[in-house]
Design a protein around this motif. Structure first.
Motif, PDB file in Angstrom:
ATOM      1  N   SER A   1      -8.074  12.369  22.154  1.00 29.06           N
ATOM      2  CA  SER A   1      -8.529  13.684  22.603  1.00 29.06           C
ATOM      3  C   SER A   1      -7.486  14.477  23.387  1.00 29.06           C
ATOM      4  N   PRO A   2      -6.628  13.860  24.240  1.00 26.28           N
ATOM      5  CA  PRO A   2      -5.612  14.676  24.922  1.00 26.28           C
ATOM      6  C   PRO A   2      -4.649  15.365  23.957  1.00 26.28           C
ATOM      7  N   LEU A   3      -4.271  14.665  22.879  1.00 22.68           N
ATOM      8  CA  LEU A   3      -3.379  15.261  21.885  1.00 22.68           C
ATOM      9  C   LEU A   3      -4.047  16.452  21.201  1.00 22.68           C
ATOM     10  N   ILE A   4      -5.334  16.318  20.893  1.00 22.55           N
ATOM     11  CA  ILE A   4      -6.064  17.414  20.249  1.00 22.55           C
ATOM     12  C   ILE A   4      -6.256  18.584  21.219  1.00 22.55           C
ATOM     13  N   ASN A   5      -6.522  18.271  22.477  1.00 28.75           N
ATOM     14  CA  ASN A   5      -6.656  19.335  23.478  1.00 28.75           C
ATOM     15  C   ASN A   5      -5.338  20.085  23.662  1.00 28.75           C
ATOM     16  N   TRP A   6      -4.231  19.341  23.608  1.00 29.72           N
ATOM     17  CA  TRP A   6      -2.910  19.983  23.719  1.00 29.72           C
ATOM     18  C   TRP A   6      -2.681  20.922  22.541  1.00 29.72           C
ATOM     19  N   ALA A   7      -3.027  20.455  21.338  1.00 31.42           N
ATOM     20  CA  ALA A   7      -2.853  21.293  20.141  1.00 31.42           C
ATOM     21  C   ALA A   7      -3.746  22.534  20.219  1.00 31.42           C
ATOM     22  N   THR A   8      -4.970  22.364  20.714  1.00 30.29           N
ATOM     23  CA  THR A   8      -5.896  23.496  20.831  1.00 30.29           C
ATOM     24  C   THR A   8      -5.374  24.513  21.849  1.00 30.29           C
ATOM     25  N   ALA A   9      -4.771  24.001  22.933  1.00 31.25           N
ATOM     26  CA  ALA A   9      -4.209  24.905  23.938  1.00 31.25           C
ATOM     27  C   ALA A   9      -3.045  25.723  23.384  1.00 31.25           C
ATOM     28  N   HIS A  10      -2.396  25.227  22.338  1.00 31.84           N
ATOM     29  CA  HIS A  10      -1.291  25.948  21.704  1.00 31.84           C
ATOM     30  C   HIS A  10      -1.769  26.721  20.468  1.00 31.84           C
ATOM     31  N   ARG A  11      -3.048  27.091  20.471  1.00 35.16           N
ATOM     32  CA  ARG A  11      -3.653  27.980  19.476  1.00 35.16           C
ATOM     33  C   ARG A  11      -3.693  27.373  18.070  1.00 35.16           C
ATOM     34  N   ILE A  12      -3.726  26.064  17.998  1.00 35.60           N
ATOM     35  CA  ILE A  12      -3.947  25.400  16.710  1.00 35.60           C
ATOM     36  C   ILE A  12      -5.446  25.168  16.576  1.00 35.60           C
ATOM     37  N   PRO A  13      -6.071  25.597  15.478  1.00 30.28           N
ATOM     38  CA  PRO A  13      -7.523  25.402  15.330  1.00 30.28           C
ATOM     39  C   PRO A  13      -7.913  23.938  15.519  1.00 30.28           C
ATOM     40  N   ARG A  14      -9.062  23.736  16.150  1.00 29.04           N
ATOM     41  CA  ARG A  14      -9.474  22.369  16.460  1.00 29.04           C
ATOM     42  C   ARG A  14      -9.650  21.531  15.193  1.00 29.04           C
ATOM     43  N   TRP A  15     -10.217  22.146  14.146  1.00 34.88           N
ATOM     44  CA  TRP A  15     -10.417  21.381  12.911  1.00 34.88           C
ATOM     45  C   TRP A  15      -9.088  20.946  12.313  1.00 34.88           C
ATOM     46  N   ALA A  16      -8.057  21.801  12.454  1.00 34.13           N
ATOM     47  CA  ALA A  16      -6.737  21.457  11.915  1.00 34.13           C
ATOM     48  C   ALA A  16      -6.091  20.326  12.723  1.00 34.13           C
ATOM     49  N   SER A  17      -6.215  20.396  14.053  1.00 36.63           N
ATOM     50  CA  SER A  17      -5.616  19.346  14.891  1.00 36.63           C
ATOM     51  C   SER A  17      -6.312  18.010  14.679  1.00 36.63           C
ATOM     52  N   ILE A  18      -7.645  18.039  14.533  1.00 35.57           N
ATOM     53  CA  ILE A  18      -8.376  16.790  14.280  1.00 35.57           C
ATOM     54  C   ILE A  18      -7.978  16.210  12.924  1.00 35.57           C
ATOM     55  N   THR A  19      -7.869  17.068  11.909  1.00 35.13           N
ATOM     56  CA  THR A  19      -7.456  16.601  10.579  1.00 35.13           C
ATOM     57  C   THR A  19      -6.072  15.979  10.620  1.00 35.13           C
ATOM     58  N   LEU A  20      -5.147  16.626  11.331  1.00 32.60           N
ATOM     59  CA  LEU A  20      -3.784  16.108  11.435  1.00 32.60           C
ATOM     60  C   LEU A  20      -3.757  14.754  12.134  1.00 32.60           C
ATOM     61  N   VAL A  21      -4.501  14.624  13.235  1.00 30.59           N
ATOM     62  CA  VAL A  21      -4.534  13.354  13.973  1.00 30.59           C
ATOM     63  C   VAL A  21      -5.131  12.243  13.112  1.00 30.59           C
ATOM     64  N   ILE A  22      -6.206  12.533  12.397  1.00 24.27           N
ATOM     65  CA  ILE A  22      -6.831  11.525  11.533  1.00 24.27           C
ATOM     66  C   ILE A  22      -5.870  11.098  10.427  1.00 24.27           C
ATOM     67  N   LEU A  23      -5.134  12.061   9.845  1.00 28.39           N
ATOM     68  CA  LEU A  23      -4.156  11.724   8.804  1.00 28.39           C
ATOM     69  C   LEU A  23      -3.048  10.830   9.358  1.00 28.39           C
ATOM     70  N   ILE A  24      -2.568  11.145  10.563  1.00 26.02           N
ATOM     71  CA  ILE A  24      -1.534  10.311  11.196  1.00 26.02           C
ATOM     72  C   ILE A  24      -2.049   8.897  11.425  1.00 26.02           C
ATOM     73  N   ILE A  25      -3.294   8.801  11.931  1.00 23.94           N
ATOM     74  CA  ILE A  25      -3.891   7.481  12.158  1.00 23.94           C
ATOM     75  C   ILE A  25      -3.998   6.709  10.854  1.00 23.94           C
ATOM     76  N   LEU A  26      -4.436   7.386   9.774  1.00 26.44           N
ATOM     77  CA  LEU A  26      -4.590   6.720   8.484  1.00 26.44           C
ATOM     78  C   LEU A  26      -3.257   6.238   7.926  1.00 26.44           C
ATOM     79  N   VAL A  27      -2.241   7.113   7.948  1.00 29.36           N
ATOM     80  CA  VAL A  27      -0.939   6.748   7.380  1.00 29.36           C
ATOM     81  C   VAL A  27      -0.323   5.576   8.138  1.00 29.36           C
ATOM     82  N   PHE A  28      -0.227   5.713   9.458  1.00 32.20           N
ATOM     83  CA  PHE A  28       0.371   4.644  10.250  1.00 32.20           C
ATOM     84  C   PHE A  28      -0.514   3.397  10.258  1.00 32.20           C
ATOM     85  N   GLY A  29      -1.825   3.609  10.227  1.00 26.10           N
ATOM     86  CA  GLY A  29      -2.735   2.470  10.209  1.00 26.10           C
ATOM     87  C   GLY A  29      -2.584   1.625   8.961  1.00 26.10           C
TER      88      GLY A  29
END
Length: 347
Positions: free
Chosen positions: A45-73
């Motif tokens: 959540s802190p990473l997503i909150n940081w992205a949201t504070a920099h005007r990145i849509p929340r849905w986009a930041s959540i999608t990006l974080v989930i993709l990163i988790i999936l790839v590295f996972g």
């Protein structure tokens, strides 16, 4: 018996606690994925909150974080899975070599008139068991992650609902004017603790893995992942993570290399645990060593390997919750590593 007496109230509370714990243990198949999902969501959540504070849509930041988790996972799961399989295949030979090393040590001690019964020693102390415990822990984590699709879906929904959760808690606790600062402090403290602990644990795993790779220790990636996971358990987690890697180095290269590997673990965990982590986290979150050990046993009994991994975060949640209410602060002080300091902080 007078049901209004303090003794009767205490007995009723204990009975209710036993019933609740029995129900939680019976429902562990459902609770474990939920706790893992909450753990991942809070850490992200802190990473997503940081992205949201920099005007990145929340849905986009959540999608990006989930993709990163999936790839590295998936990459990490493939590498660790292969390493774990190879290690289990080599485990009998490691056990045999360890037995030979300890037999040599017993013979050397006998030369100094220090007689150790070899049969009694091998009966009560199996050096290969330490490595088996490590692999069983990782296998248990792999079993818990078998519900990966369910965990990911739960994480996604939790991240989307994270913004509205504080206001819901205030409303549920009859605080529509948002006057109860304890709720906000509770959410912020848990969030900060898990996020910082995750970053520190990740750095610890990377440094340990690099050091073991330089030393040429077999299955270095396996021990790096183990160091990352067990770093969530302060004081004793780093010791548990170091034992199998040191034993492998002893089997491969001898006592000198095993000593260097152990020195690397000591230096990394001393720097990260005593310098970096307190600087980032502050000193208001300490648990006593006894509480850490007892929480490891308790949560491990309740939820298995996942409970051992999350034992300290779960206990920290309990401690923060106890601190948030005036009548339960004394219980939080019992869990603290420095009750006098925490008493001054809470007063």
């Amino acid at each position: 018996m007078d049901l209004k007496s303090p003794t009767a109230k205490a007995m009723i509370m204990l009975a209710c606690l036993v019933v609740v714990l029995a129900g939680v243990k019976a429902a562990s198949a459902i609770m474990v994925p939920f706790f893992l999902s909450a753990f991942i969501a809070i850490a992200c959540s802190p990473l997503i909150n940081w992205a949201t504070a920099h005007r990145i849509p929340r849905w986009a930041s959540i999608t990006l974080v989930i993709l990163i988790i999936l790839v590295f996972g998936f990459l990490l799961a493939g590498l660790v899975g292969q390493s774990l399989t190879d290690f289990k295949e080599n485990l009998p030979s490691y056990r045999e070599k360890l037995d030979n090393e300890f037999a040599w040590a017993i013979d050397r001690l006998a030369g100094f008139n220090i007689n150790v019964n070899r049969e009694l020693f091998t009966q009560h102390f199996d050096p290969g068991m330490a490595m088996s415990v490590a692999t069983n822990f990782l296998s248990g984590m792999g079993g818990a992650l078998s519900n990966l699709f369910l965990i990911l879906l739960t994480v996604i929904f939790m991240l989307f609902e994270a913004d509205s959760m504080p206001s819901r808690l205030h409303t549920a606790l009859a605080d529509p004017e948002m006057k109860m600062k304890q709720i906000d402090r509770f959410i912020s403290s848990v969030n900060s603790y898990l996020a910082i602990k995750t970053v520190v644990s990740l750095a610890t795993g990377l440094i340990i893995g690099t050091w073991l790779y330089i030393m040429g220790v077999d299955h270095f990636l396996l021990w790096a992942v183990l160091a990352f996971l067990l770093n969530y358990i302060p004081n004793i987690g780093s010791i548990i993570a170091a034992v199998p890697a040191v034993l492998i180095a002893l089997v491969q290269y001898g006592l000198a290399s095993a000593g260097l590997v152990a020195l690397g673990f000591v230096l990394v965990n001393t720097i990260m645990g005593n310098m970096v982590e307190p600087r980032l986290m502050g000193r208001g979150m300490g648990l006593s060593t006894l509480v850490v050990f007892l929480s490891l046993i308790f949560w491990g009994w309740l939820f298995g390997s996942v409970g051992m991994l999350l034992s300290v975060p779960l206990t920290m949640v309990v401690k923060i919750a106890l601190e948030s209410r005036e009548e339960s602060k004394w219980l939080a002080l019992l869990l603290s590593s420095n009750a006098e300091r925490d008493a001054n902080r809470l007063s």
